[in-house]
Motif scaffolding. Sequence first.
Motif, PDB file in Angstrom:
ATOM      1  N   GLY A 172       0.923  -1.433  -0.105  1.00 29.11           N
ATOM      2  CA  GLY A 172      -0.092   0.051  -0.073  1.00 29.11           C
ATOM      3  C   GLY A 172       0.710   1.285   0.067  1.00 29.11           C
ATOM      4  N   THR A 173       2.188   1.231  -0.255  1.00 25.27           N
ATOM      5  CA  THR A 173       3.094   2.379  -0.260  1.00 25.27           C
ATOM      6  C   THR A 173       3.810   2.173  -1.570  1.00 25.27           C
ATOM      7  N   TYR A 174       4.049   3.510  -1.828  1.00 24.62           N
ATOM      8  CA  TYR A 174       4.876   3.627  -3.053  1.00 24.62           C
ATOM      9  C   TYR A 174       5.941   4.849  -2.836  1.00 24.62           C
ATOM     10  N   SER A 175       7.026   4.563  -3.455  1.00 25.01           N
ATOM     11  CA  SER A 175       8.308   5.677  -3.435  1.00 25.01           C
ATOM     12  C   SER A 175       8.454   6.124  -4.641  1.00 25.01           C
ATOM     13  N   GLN A 176       8.745   7.401  -4.777  1.00 30.50           N
ATOM     14  CA  GLN A 176       9.105   8.183  -5.804  1.00 30.50           C
ATOM     15  C   GLN A 176      10.326   9.071  -5.872  1.00 30.50           C
ATOM     16  N   TYR A 177      11.223   9.068  -7.089  1.00 28.35           N
ATOM     17  CA  TYR A 177      12.353   9.636  -7.191  1.00 28.35           C
ATOM     18  C   TYR A 177      12.409  10.473  -8.096  1.00 28.35           C
ATOM     19  N   ALA A 178      12.803  11.756  -8.223  1.00 30.26           N
ATOM     20  CA  ALA A 178      12.685  12.808  -9.165  1.00 30.26           C
ATOM     21  C   ALA A 178      14.040  13.465  -9.409  1.00 30.26           C
ATOM     22  N   HIS A 179      13.771  14.401 -10.585  1.00 35.59           N
ATOM     23  CA  HIS A 179      14.869  15.162 -11.096  1.00 35.59           C
ATOM     24  C   HIS A 179      16.344  14.524 -11.264  1.00 35.59           C
ATOM     25  N   LEU A 180      15.943  13.087 -11.798  1.00 34.82           N
ATOM     26  CA  LEU A 180      16.934  12.209 -12.277  1.00 34.82           C
ATOM     27  C   LEU A 180      18.210  12.599 -13.319  1.00 34.82           C
ATOM     28  N   SER A 181      19.224  12.418 -13.469  1.00 34.83           N
ATOM     29  CA  SER A 181      19.809  12.527 -14.647  1.00 34.83           C
ATOM     30  C   SER A 181      19.934  11.232 -15.647  1.00 34.83           C
ATOM     31  N   GLN A 182      19.764  10.312 -14.629  1.00 37.06           N
ATOM     32  CA  GLN A 182      19.763   8.964 -15.496  1.00 37.06           C
ATOM     33  C   GLN A 182      18.988   7.825 -14.748  1.00 37.06           C
ATOM     34  N   VAL A 183      17.916   7.243 -15.600  1.00 41.23           N
ATOM     35  CA  VAL A 183      16.824   6.107 -15.081  1.00 41.23           C
ATOM     36  C   VAL A 183      17.778   4.896 -15.493  1.00 41.23           C
ATOM     37  N   ASN A 184      17.764   3.810 -14.533  1.00 44.18           N
ATOM     38  CA  ASN A 184      18.350   2.550 -14.708  1.00 44.18           C
ATOM     39  C   ASN A 184      17.555   1.367 -14.874  1.00 44.18           C
ATOM     40  N   VAL A 185      16.277   1.589 -14.677  1.00 39.57           N
ATOM     41  CA  VAL A 185      15.170   0.667 -14.522  1.00 39.57           C
ATOM     42  C   VAL A 185      14.034   0.850 -15.505  1.00 39.57           C
ATOM     43  N   GLN A 186      13.012  -0.328 -15.549  1.00 40.42           N
ATOM     44  CA  GLN A 186      12.006   0.035 -16.583  1.00 40.42           C
ATOM     45  C   GLN A 186      10.494  -0.639 -15.605  1.00 40.42           C
TER      46      GLN A 186
END
Length: 238
Positions: A172-186
């Motif tokens: 029931g919980t989610y985490s969000q990560y923003a302003h990234l220079s590179q995304v390494n997952v899909q």
Amino acid sequence: MFQRVTSRSFLASHLRTRAAVLAAGVGVSAVAGVGIAAAASNTAATATTATTSASATAVQAQATAQAKAAQTKAVEAKKAAEAKKAAETKKAAQPAKKAASWVSPVKSYTVSASYAQAGGMWQSAHSGQDYAVPSGTEVVATHGGTIVKAGGNGAGDGPAYGNAVVVNHGDGTYSQYAHLSQVNVQPGQVVKTGQKIALSGNTGNSSGPHLHFEIRTSSGYGSAIDPVKFLSGKGVRL
């Protein structure tokens, strides 16, 4: 005539007596010599016996000392083995140290804008916690889960977030990560706690390199809760 015969008889008797005395003296000397030799022989035998006895005693004492030392060494070795076994048993009985369930998304940082803080950089109150870090800092999943969003345009939450990732933790919980220079997952990828998912940056509505981090009750914008308070409840101090 009678006087002369008497003198000769006396002389012969005297000579015989003297010879007997001399013979007796020689016999006594011989016997004395034999006695001295026997005494010397007995003394030598006694000395030899004493020496042999002393040597045997010394050998026996040495053998006893060596046996005692060997016994002591064996006892010490046994005690050491028992102590080692006891330590191993105690260690095996101790519960294995559990891996951290939740972790900070970055290791070294400076806390900047806080949750619910007012400011002109966002529409209303700040929706997350900002970590001031250099661009390219490794960002990890704060808890294991499945990637539900990943990419530009805030991963669907709007351009203000720049490149972003959202993880569903299945509780029931989610985490969000923003302003990234590179995304390494899909999307659809399963990640573990502490696994690298991106690199921090300065994309989107950002005044400088940092990571914007949120805890949400859904995958979409508008469901954020205080991430500092939430992580504190999981044992993570910011």
